[in-house]
Design a protein around this motif. Structure first.
Motif, PDB file in Angstrom:
ATOM      1  N   LEU A 626      10.677  -5.629 -32.144  1.00 10.46           N
ATOM      2  CA  LEU A 626       9.770  -4.649 -32.752  1.00 10.46           C
ATOM      3  C   LEU A 626       8.437  -4.611 -32.022  1.00 10.46           C
ATOM      4  CD1 LEU A 626      10.479  -5.351 -36.530  1.00 10.46           C
ATOM      5  CD2 LEU A 626      11.075  -3.283 -35.263  1.00 10.46           C
ATOM      6  N   ALA A 627       7.989  -5.781 -31.535  1.00  9.88           N
ATOM      7  CA  ALA A 627       6.720  -5.810 -30.808  1.00  9.88           C
ATOM      8  C   ALA A 627       6.803  -4.970 -29.530  1.00  9.88           C
ATOM      9  CB  ALA A 627       6.352  -7.254 -30.466  1.00  9.88           C
ATOM     10  N   GLU A 628       7.937  -5.056 -28.821  1.00 15.86           N
ATOM     11  CA  GLU A 628       8.116  -4.257 -27.607  1.00 15.86           C
ATOM     12  C   GLU A 628       8.145  -2.769 -27.936  1.00 15.86           C
ATOM     13  OE1 GLU A 628      10.787  -6.841 -24.586  1.00 15.86           O
ATOM     14  OE2 GLU A 628      11.684  -6.496 -26.559  1.00 15.86           O
ATOM     15  N   LEU A 629       8.837  -2.416 -28.990  1.00 13.41           N
ATOM     16  CA  LEU A 629       8.886  -1.007 -29.391  1.00 13.41           C
ATOM     17  C   LEU A 629       7.511  -0.520 -29.835  1.00 13.41           C
ATOM     18  CD1 LEU A 629      12.241  -1.094 -31.394  1.00 13.41           C
ATOM     19  CD2 LEU A 629      11.867  -0.092 -29.141  1.00 13.41           C
ATOM     20  N   ASP A 630       6.785  -1.357 -30.573  1.00 14.16           N
ATOM     21  CA  ASP A 630       5.447  -0.967 -31.021  1.00 14.16           C
ATOM     22  C   ASP A 630       4.502  -0.748 -29.844  1.00 14.16           C
ATOM     23  OD1 ASP A 630       6.236  -1.067 -33.625  1.00 14.16           O
ATOM     24  OD2 ASP A 630       5.474  -3.083 -34.000  1.00 14.16           O
ATOM     25  N   ARG A 631       4.581  -1.605 -28.851  1.00 20.22           N
ATOM     26  CA  ARG A 631       3.710  -1.443 -27.694  1.00 20.22           C
ATOM     27  C   ARG A 631       4.048  -0.171 -26.933  1.00 20.22           C
ATOM     28  NH1 ARG A 631       3.709  -7.106 -27.526  1.00 20.22           N
ATOM     29  NH2 ARG A 631       5.621  -7.213 -26.308  1.00 20.22           N
ATOM     30  N   PHE A 632       5.348   0.124 -26.839  1.00 20.12           N
ATOM     31  CA  PHE A 632       5.735   1.335 -26.125  1.00 20.12           C
ATOM     32  C   PHE A 632       5.189   2.580 -26.813  1.00 20.12           C
ATOM     33  CE2 PHE A 632       8.654   4.883 -25.399  1.00 20.12           C
ATOM     34  CZ  PHE A 632       8.626   4.950 -24.013  1.00 20.12           C
ATOM     35  N   PHE A 633       5.252   2.598 -28.147  1.00 18.13           N
ATOM     36  CA  PHE A 633       4.778   3.768 -28.894  1.00 18.13           C
ATOM     37  C   PHE A 633       3.320   3.627 -29.325  1.00 18.13           C
ATOM     38  CE2 PHE A 633       9.402   4.023 -29.547  1.00 18.13           C
ATOM     39  CZ  PHE A 633       9.616   5.318 -29.126  1.00 18.13           C
ATOM     40  N   MET A 634       2.651   2.562 -28.850  1.00 20.44           N
ATOM     41  CA  MET A 634       1.226   2.329 -29.093  1.00 20.44           C
ATOM     42  C   MET A 634       0.895   2.251 -30.580  1.00 20.44           C
ATOM     43  SD  MET A 634      -0.530   4.743 -26.175  1.00 20.44           S
ATOM     44  CE  MET A 634      -0.064   4.580 -24.465  1.00 20.44           C
TER      45      MET A 634
END
Length: 637
Positions: A626-634
């Motif tokens: 989820l952290a990787e996805l959150d960073r991608f979508f800012m």
């Protein structure tokens, strides 16, 4: 013929140098090992022109007494052993007392040392053997300049500066990996290359072999009586085209031993095929009395008293470690932490919470049925209905690749009492796996979560507590079938009779191979016979391969049987043959799977050894946190 005469000491040392000092890296090895044996806690190495011009090693060890400096440069003079019993239990890196004498015979060597408690240091010249006072806080400095200046024929065999430096760098890495508790620094031509503070094994491995290796490696820990194996071994996905990242240490001594290399190769044989090589840093601790280190001038080879026991211990320890599927354990949320405290995705661990949105945006714990029910609000309602049923504990559909009428033995399950493979009790687990799903996450979800959809007929998308899971369905099913076939073949495999025999044309060689190897094929579950002058008929196949393309699979098997004798196929090449069968029997791309079928595949992965890689060493699944996805979508920024 001339009379027998004794050789001059200088010539004797120069001959010995031919065995011990074949290039600058050999000099560096001997001097570094002396520094380690002296109890140094900090060692600095300075090289010039790849070590040919100068090798200077400074340590803070115990130092050498003034009266012993001259003896240190003599052959067969050492403080490390005094009797045969010492030699049979040697625990130091060096013990022969030849290194410094051989080095001083072929290079301009200066030895400066200050022993503990001495008023000041003393320096001795390797040529003149003259002593003089010197300034040094503590420890020893060995300065070796102009290697082979007095033996120009040997100097011609040296390679270019970059090549000789590369060998020195590799030698430095070996000592640094073996001794993470020692701080080391290496500089070349005035430029610092490595600055390694003392620390843990994991930190030292990450510094020298890279964070990427550590993230794609399994930690190895095994004990068996006097034997202990620790370290890190790479997953097949991190394999390399050469053996340049293979480090094996016995009692902190780097070795290149055929027995140990064979044990490692056998442990990887089932998951790493072709010309690829694993990467590893492994440390074997053994009673010094059980290993002979005095079998090679450079001490790079050893001999074990109980060679077979050591081989089996290393092989089984690595095999167990590599067989543990990452899917069989709870997946750490927000990625895997690195040895230096940073996240696997490259960001510092301390920055992760700040980059993530507030926790209230996440589904609550123990909410998997609710999450599944919410899927009904999306357009893919039929799939979400099956997803909800599976999450709530409903029975899955028949596993892919397994016919409805296959027996429990064919599925490799062994139904629980009171149920059968065809009609299990309500609520009982049913899949091709031999066990229920492995350890659940803290919220009650399986490690690989539940399937959401199929992407391009190739990948399965699943949601687990950590985020999104992507699975290569063919590669995953291939590994599952392979492990099942190995288990089934140890007994009498269950077969699936074909209602209509599969008849296909073959050439004379295939026809002869089918006849000659009929017993081998029968033992594998195939009923094959001639159906015409140039035709074969397959009347039954192993139940696990009932949905495989029969003609294609049989042609491949017959080709294997033609190339290798039947006895060799059954023995040494059995697993390679089963891998071929599993590849042909696995679900193919563009086959549309239902949600229960996808979930059954995920559960089987969790219950299968080595499920992280297919039979060819490729990864079968990956995790997006989820952290990787959150960073991608800012999100949260």
């Amino acid at each position: 013929m001339s009379r027998i005469h004794p050789l001059p000491d200088l010539l004797v040392n120069q001959i010995a140098a031919g065995e011990v000092v074949d290039r600058p890296a050999s000099v560096l090895k001997e001097v570094l090992e002396n520094a380690v044996d002296a109890g140094a806690r900090a060692i600095e190495v300075q090289l010039e022109q790849g070590g040919v011009r100068r090798i200077r090693v400074t340590d803070d060890g115990c130092g050498i007494e003034r009266d012993d400096l001259a003896l240190a440069l003599e052959r067969h003079a050492t403080s490390k052993i005094a009797s045969l019993d010492d030699l049979e239990h040697v625990a130091t890196m060096g013990f022969r007392g030849e290194a410094l004498a051989a080095i001083a015979a072929v290079a301009r060597t200066t030895l400066t040392s200050r022993a503990e408690g001495a008023a000041h240091a003393w320096r001795i010249d390797g040529d003149e053997r003259s002593l003089a006072p010197a300034a040094l806080n503590q420890g020893t400095v060995v300065d070796v300049a102009d290697l082979y200046y007095n033996t120009p024929a040997r100097r011609k065999f040296l390679k270019r500066e970059a090549t000789e430096y590369a060998h020195c760098d590799d030698m430095f890495r070996r000592v640094a990996l073996a001794r993470p508790e020692i701080g080391l620094q290496l500089s070349h031509n005035g430029r610092v290359i490595h600055r390694l503070p003392p620390g843990s094994v994991a930190a030292r491995v990450a510094a020298l072999m890279g964070d990427d290796f550590l993230q794609h490696a399994r930690e190895v820990t095994a004990d068996a009586g006097p034997l202990r194996l620790t370290g890190f071994a790479s997953l097949p996905a991190y394999s390399r085209s050469s053996r340049d990242a293979q480090y094996f240490f016995v009692n902190s001594r780097f070795v290149r031993d055929k027995l140990l290399t064979h044990a490692v190769r056998e442990a990887y044989a089932d998951i790493l095929h072709g010309s690829r090589h694993p990467a590893y840093a492994l440390f074997l601790d053994i009673d010094p009395a059980g290993v002979d280190v005095n079998v090679h001038p450079a001490k790079i080879e050893v001999r074990f008293r109980e060679a077979r026991a050591v081989h089996q211990f290393v092989y089984h320890a690595l095999e167990r470690t590599l067989a543990e599927s990452g899917a069989g354990f709870a997946i750490p949320p927000q990625g895997r932490a690195r040895a230096d405290g940073a996240q696997a995705d490259g960001g510092p661990a301390a920055e992760t919470p700040a980059a993530s949105p507030p926790p209230t945006t996440r589904p609550p714990v123990h909410a998997w049925p609710a999450v599944a029910a919410q899927q009904g609000r999306l357009a893919m309602e039929p799939s979400s209905r099956a997803y909800f049923d599976f999450a709530a504990g409903a029975r899955p559909a028949p596993p892919i690749g397994l016919p409805e009428n296959a027996t429990a033995a064919a599925a490799g399950t062994g139904a629980r009492s009171g149920g059968t493979a065809e009609n299990p009790r309500d609520g009982e687990w049913r899949s091709t796996g031999s066990t229920p799903p492995s350890s659940l996450a803290s919220d009650g979800s399986p490690p690989l979560g539940f399937a959401l959809a199929q992407l391009h007929g190739i990948y399965i998308l699943a949601q687990n507590s950590a985020g999104l899971v992507l699975v290569d369905m063919h590669a995953a099913h291939e590994r599952i079938l392979y492990e099942k076939l190995k288990t089934v073949l140890d007994g009498r495999p269950a077969v699936q009779r074909l209602l209509i025999p599969a008849v296909f044309s073959v050439d004379a060689k295939d026809l002869a191979a089918a006849d000659e190897c009929s017993e081998v094929l029968s033992a594998m579950g195939f009923d094959v016979g001639a159906a015409g002058p140039q035709e074969l008929a397959v009347r039954s196949v192993p139940a696990l391969l009932a949905s495989a393309p029969v003609a294609e699979l049989m042609r491949q098997l017959l080709q294997e049987l033609r190339e290798y004798p039947a006895t060799e196929v059954v023995a040494a090449r059995r697993n390679a043959l089963l891998a071929t069968m599993a590849c042909h029997g696995a679900v193919r791309a563009n086959r549309q799977l239902t949600l229960p079928e996808m979930n059954a595949l995920l559960r089987d992965m969790e219950a299968t050894e080595r499920a992280d890689q297919c039979n060819h060493g490729r990864p079968t699944w990956t995790q997006l946190s989820l952290a990787e996805l959150d960073r991608f979508f800012m999100r949260g920024q």
